[in-house]
Design a protein around this motif. Structure first.
Motif, mmCIF file in Angstrom:
data_model
loop_
_atom_site.group_PDB
_atom_site.id
_atom_site.type_symbol
_atom_site.label_atom_id
_atom_site.label_comp_id
_atom_site.label_asym_id
_atom_site.label_seq_id
_atom_site.Cartn_x
_atom_site.Cartn_y
_atom_site.Cartn_z
ATOM 1 N N LEU A 57 -21.286 87.967 -116.000
ATOM 2 C CA LEU A 57 -20.878 88.932 -117.033
ATOM 3 C C LEU A 57 -19.589 89.640 -116.638
ATOM 4 N N ARG A 58 -19.463 89.952 -115.367
ATOM 5 C CA ARG A 58 -18.249 90.643 -114.930
ATOM 6 C C ARG A 58 -17.090 89.663 -114.798
ATOM 7 N N THR A 61 -14.387 89.045 -117.796
ATOM 8 C CA THR A 61 -13.183 89.858 -117.979
ATOM 9 C C THR A 61 -12.214 89.704 -116.810
ATOM 10 N N THR A 230 -20.976 84.163 -127.240
ATOM 11 C CA THR A 230 -20.248 84.828 -128.325
ATOM 12 C C THR A 230 -19.165 85.694 -127.691
ATOM 13 N N ARG A 231 -18.425 86.393 -128.515
ATOM 14 C CA ARG A 231 -17.402 87.273 -127.945
ATOM 15 C C ARG A 231 -17.884 88.712 -127.908
ATOM 16 N N TRP A 232 -19.185 88.821 -127.834
ATOM 17 C CA TRP A 232 -19.804 90.145 -127.730
ATOM 18 C C TRP A 232 -20.652 90.132 -126.454
ATOM 19 N N PRO A 233 -20.115 90.608 -125.350
ATOM 20 C CA PRO A 233 -20.805 90.479 -124.061
ATOM 21 C C PRO A 233 -22.226 91.053 -124.060
ATOM 22 N N LEU A 234 -22.423 92.155 -124.782
ATOM 23 C CA LEU A 234 -23.764 92.753 -124.797
ATOM 24 C C LEU A 234 -24.775 91.770 -125.366
ATOM 25 N N MET A 235 -24.377 91.150 -126.493
ATOM 26 C CA MET A 235 -25.282 90.193 -127.112
ATOM 27 C C MET A 235 -25.506 89.010 -126.176
ATOM 28 N N VAL A 238 -28.008 89.971 -123.658
ATOM 29 C CA VAL A 238 -29.370 89.944 -124.221
ATOM 30 C C VAL A 238 -29.878 88.504 -124.291
ATOM 31 N N ILE A 239 -29.015 87.624 -124.796
ATOM 32 C CA ILE A 239 -29.424 86.224 -124.936
ATOM 33 C C ILE A 239 -29.725 85.624 -123.559
ATOM 34 N N LEU A 241 -30.582 87.146 -120.795
ATOM 35 C CA LEU A 241 -31.809 87.707 -120.220
ATOM 36 C C LEU A 241 -33.035 87.065 -120.861
ATOM 37 N N MET A 310 -7.561 89.508 -128.356
ATOM 38 C CA MET A 310 -7.928 90.891 -128.038
ATOM 39 C C MET A 310 -6.728 91.673 -127.537
ATOM 40 N N PHE B 518 -19.706 96.526 -122.435
ATOM 41 C CA PHE B 518 -19.910 95.171 -122.949
ATOM 42 C C PHE B 518 -19.656 95.111 -124.453
ATOM 43 N N SER B 520 -17.999 94.387 -128.172
ATOM 44 C CA SER B 520 -17.597 93.141 -128.835
ATOM 45 C C SER B 520 -16.097 92.921 -128.695
ATOM 46 N N ARG B 521 -15.737 91.674 -128.388
ATOM 47 C CA ARG B 521 -14.310 91.345 -128.296
ATOM 48 C C ARG B 521 -13.852 90.566 -129.525
ATOM 49 N N TYR B 522 -14.605 90.663 -130.589
ATOM 50 C CA TYR B 522 -14.139 90.058 -131.839
ATOM 51 C C TYR B 522 -13.091 90.984 -132.425
ATOM 52 N N LEU B 540 -36.076 94.099 -126.754
ATOM 53 C CA LEU B 540 -35.753 94.079 -125.334
ATOM 54 C C LEU B 540 -35.683 95.508 -124.789
#
Lengths: 317, 593
Positions: A57-58, A61, A230-235, A238-239, A241, A310, B518, B520-522, B540
């Motif tokens: 995850l780190r 970036t 995806t381009r959403w690291p949080l999601m 979650v996926i 995990l 970005m 974290f 979104s980078r969209y 979760l």
């Protein structure tokens, strides 16, 4: 490549740190889900998995080159697993928790059908107890000594048999939330697929174990395409995990799904699995998943484009 | 649009969803309680309470989700830049909101939640009592026991107000009772009338007054009253009163003479019965069994000669005396159907060489007093061969309060039937059954070392802990210890509450930091497929919080046994605050882009 190489010690450090943290948490919860000596084995795999996920995850970036990062992670995971086996996973068989860390004195421990008054506790021996049987006449029964068998969840009353402690507060075997106990059960199943104690020579001579080790390390290393799905690291987190949780459940899911499947399918699958990987069918399923991840990775678009986009967005006034 | 507004909008949407769910769960909880009418104000107030309990249980989850979603998806660096030059400046108004919510959350778990829980428990209890009272009234009406039915109906309307059904039943019961009384009066008229002498009350009278009255009675030929007042004078006087003793003796002689002077037959027999009843009454002052006997004798006499002045005077006094030393089986049985606290166990006394443990099957608290059912007492001398040295069981008991300041309550263990009919094993008096010892030291009653309130509240086990406020959890352990209830659980509960109160800040602030880190980078809105996985986030988040709570609860369990409560309390508070500070720093460390 240099930057990616620098991640390696960080990865190792994180795995050790997270394993240590999980172990501390498990010890602090008095091993409600396993005997203390089994805890190391139990937190080892989650620690490795989490260490890899956090590093990935780190790394997103940090502009590393995945083509070198993933194989390196594979090597590190395999090394950790082999090291774990060489040190020897204790047999993670019976879930044994530890009782409440209290010695009861002059305490009434309430239960639905039976309560007990303990005047003094010495180890697992209760002195001058009064058993309160709420559905019996008379209700109160004095016993100079009763013995608490924590593992079987009973009170032993000399000359009178046993009483279950399942409902007596303070004496019952506390179990954690079901999500935690189920995870621990799954991890235990996975550990049983690994050799309990083995010498390097015997390990090399048993292709089943080698296949299991390789497939597991591959799966751990190949979380990369999920971490950048995806381009959403949080999601993505979650996926990943969710994925990490699913992996140890595969043997259980296979065991419960196999009887529902047509006979020809299971027998073919079993045959195929013994041919390809001389290991239980779950390992073949893992292999299939690992291949799917590999394919996903190959077809994933490069990271360069979103980064550029970005940068453009954030640099706008 | 500012980031604060986006956060509030997402939070508001989640609050609406959570409230809907909370009301649903609340109504499910209330559906287990018999409700008179679901549209009343009272029901609505209770529904709000039940819903609030669910709401606050999950508040931290939705705040965390709102933080995660806002800062990882909805907020952009440009949006934040509009609120302030730096990340921390942009965060400030939001942090104020979170602190305010955290304080509300803290007040809830520390103070309000236990009160709301007890109000709900009271409500459920009252509804159960009312329902049972109405059912019992209907049953008694069918059996033709109108006055019992009337009592239950009055209890019902005092709890629930009047309903059409209860008004009808009450009218029927009153009519039934009046008819019964009329019938009884008609029967009485057949008994020949005797002149009724004046009744004098003895309360607040001096010895001189008593002697004067006794003399007057003696002169009037009312020898029972003369003897009674003379006896009272002798008892009350600090110095020996010869004059009172003379009147006493003269009156007694006259009573004896009177017995001989009567004609043969019924009158003589009645007079002898009156003497026996009176003698039993006199001795009943010191011997409880005699008091019960006197009560039954006067009951019998009241049926036969209801207009006799002696009977009229002494029957209520005998009743009064028997009430002080026993419980009426009929009263106890009537109240047994009412809901109460069951399976209470408590340590009554503990000394260096012995302890006394009491178990009560059921405790019912009504206007008439506190009734106990299935009381069992055991006294054990640890290490002794002859333990237990006392073990008894009484089917009925009633609490009578001790006289004077600091006096202890007593539980009367003797039960008697109201009319002298056999109630148990062919006897009218139900005494405790002894399995060991003879209870000589009990002197007819069990002395309670705790108030009935404490026993009812804390004697039932750990379920009572959720009804205690943070302050009570700190100060109650000494009381718990005396009752033999483990302090450990109260301490764990205390630390768990602390975790909940301070953990709110950690989770809500931490979720913002994680969300932003974290994000979104969209460049714009993510593709629709990503949103499909969104429902996994709350699931979760809940799982993580659940496992976290479990871990903290077990850690709390370990902590409380390591050191004293104060040390643990301080340590936990400090480390939790350090964790909050760490989270705030990790949030403020974040950069705008």
């Amino acid at each position: 490549v240099k930057k990616t190489l620098l991640i390696l010690p960080i990865l190792v450090f994180r795995v050790v740190l997270l394993t240590g943290l999980l172990l501390a948490g498990a010890v602090a919860s008095r091993g409600h889900v396993a005997a203390l000596e089994n805890l190391v084995a139990l937190v080892f795999l989650p620690g490795l998995m989490l260490g890899v996920i956090v590093t990935y995850l780190r790394a997103i970036t940090d502009r590393v080159i995945p083509i070198t990062l993933v194989p390196m992670t594979l090597l590190v995971s395999a090394a950790f697993l082999v090291a774990g086996i060489l040190v020897g996973f204790p047999e993670a068989s019976k879930p044994v928790a530890n009782p409440e860390p209290v010695e009861w004195t002059a305490a009434i421990l309430h239960g639905r059908s039976t309560s007990i008054y303990v005047d003094r506790q010495v180890g697992f021996e209760f002195r001058d107890t009064v058993l309160i049987r709420h559905g019996m006449l008379p209700r109160l029964h004095h016993h100079p000594v009763t013995y608490w068998n924590y593992e079987d969840g009973v009170l032993v009353i000399p000359g009178e048999g046993t009483v279950s402690t399942a409902e007596i507060s303070g004496l019952q075997q506390t179990r954690g939330p079901s999500s935690l106990t189920l995870l621990v059960d799954d991890l235990r199943t996975v550990l049983r697929l690994l050799p309990p104690e083995i010498r390097p020579t015997t390990l090399l001579a048993s292709p089943g174990y080698i296949a299991t080790l390789l497939v597991l390390s591959g799966l751990i290393a190949l979380t990369w395409p999920l971490v950048r799905l995806t381009r959403w690291p949080l999601m993505n987190g979650v996926i990943t995990l969710g994925w990490a949780r699913l992996l140890p459940a595969i043997p259980r899911l296979w065991d419960s799904a196999a009887p529902l499947m047509p006979n020809w399918f299971t027998s073919t699958f079993g045959l195929l699995s013994s041919f390809l990987t001389p290991a239980p069918p779950a390992v073949l399923l893992w292999l299939v998943l690992a291949i799917a991840l590999l394919v996903l990775w190959v077809f994933q678009p490069s990271l360069a484009r979103p980064r550029r986009e970005m940068d453009e967005v954030e640099e706008q006034p | 649009v500012s980031v604060g507004r986006v956060f509030s909008m997402i939070l508001a949407a989640l609050v609406v969803i959570l409230l809907g769910w909370a009301f649903l769960r609340g109504s499910v909880r209330l559906s287990a309680i018999p409700a008179g009418s679901t549209l009343t104000m009272q029901y609505t107030a209770m529904l709000v309470r039940a819903a609030l309990i669910v709401f606050f249980e999950f508040l931290v989850v939705i705040v965390a989700i709102a933080g995660l979603v806002t800062f990882s998806l909805a907020a952009s660096p440009r949006m934040l830049a509009r609120s302030g030059d730096t990340f921390s400046a942009a965060m400030r108004p939001l942090l104020y909101t979170i602190v305010a919510m955290g304080i509300v959350n803290g007040l809830w778990f520390g103070l309000i939640a236990p009160r709301v829980e007890s109000r709900l428990a009271q409500y459920a209890h009252r509804k159960h009592v009312a329902e049972v009272a109405l059912q019992e009234a209907e049953r008694l009406m069918e059996l033709g026991m109108y006055s019992g039915a009337e009592e239950h109906l009055e209890l019902y309307s005092s709890l629930e107000g009047e309903s059409e059904r209860s008004i009808d039943l009450l009218r029927e019961a009153r009519e039934g009772r009046t008819a019964r009384e009329q019938e009884f009066r008609n029967q009485l008229q057949r008994v020949p009338d005797t002149p009724v002498t004046r009744a004098v009350e003895v309360e607040q009278m001096t010895v001189i007054d008593l002697i004067r009255i006794a003399r007057e009675y003696l002169e009037d030929g009312d020898y029972f009253s003369a003897h009674h007042f003379a006896t009272l004078a002798v008892e009350q006087s600090r110095t020996p009163r010869r004059d009172a003793r003379i009147i006493q003796a003269e009156a007694f002689n006259a009573i004896e003479r009177g017995s001989l002077a009567r004609d043969e037959g019924e009158a003589r027999e009645l007079y002898a019965a009156k003497i026996a009843a009176y003698e039993a009454y006199q001795r009943g002052a010191t011997i409880p069994e005699k008091a019960v006997e006197a009560y039954y004798r006067f009951q019998e006499l009241e049926k036969r000669i209801p207009t006799d002045p002696d009977v009229q005077r002494f029957t209520p006094r005998a009743l009064e005396r028997v009430r002080e030393i026993s419980v009426f089986v009929e009263d106890a049985r009537n109240n047994h159907v009412l809901p109460g606290r069951s399976n209470l166990v408590f340590l009554n006394e503990r000394h260096a060489d012995w302890y006394e443990l009491v178990s009560v099957d059921k405790l019912v608290r009504v206007r008439d007093g506190d009734f106990l059912y299935g009381i069992e007492v055991i006294r054990v001398a640890p290490g002794s061969d002859r333990s237990p040295f006392l073990h008894l069981r009484a089917p009925y008991g009633k609490v009578i309060s001790g006289y004077g300041h600091g006096a202890l309550d007593q539980v009367i263990l003797r039960a008697v039937s109201r009319d002298g009919s056999a109630v148990e094993r062919g006897a009218a008096v139900v005494r405790p059954e002894f399995f060991a010892g003879d209870g000589a030291e009990l002197e007819g009653g069990l002395t309670l070392r705790h108030t009935v309130d404490e026993i009812a509240r804390l004697g039932g086990g750990t379920r009572a802990l959720s009804l205690l406020s943070l302050g009570e959890l700190i100060y109650l352990p000494a009381q718990l210890e005396r009752l033999g209830q483990p302090v450990y659980f109260a301490r764990v509960e205390l630390l768990t509450r602390l975790f909940r109160i301070i953990g709110f800040f950690v989770l809500s602030i931490g979720s913002i930091a994680v969300g932003w880190r974290f994000r979104s980078r969209y460049p714009g809105r993510p593709p629709g497929g990503v949103f499909l996985i969104m429902p996994v986030v709350p699931w979760l988040a809940w799982r993580v919080i659940e496992v976290g709570r479990f871990t903290f609860a077990t850690i709390a369990g370990n902590l409380v046994t390591l050191t004293s409560l104060t040390t643990t309390f301080v340590l936990v508070t400090i480390s939790m605050f350090l964790l909050v500070i760490f989270t705030v720093f990790s949030l403020l460390r974040q950069k705008l882009s």
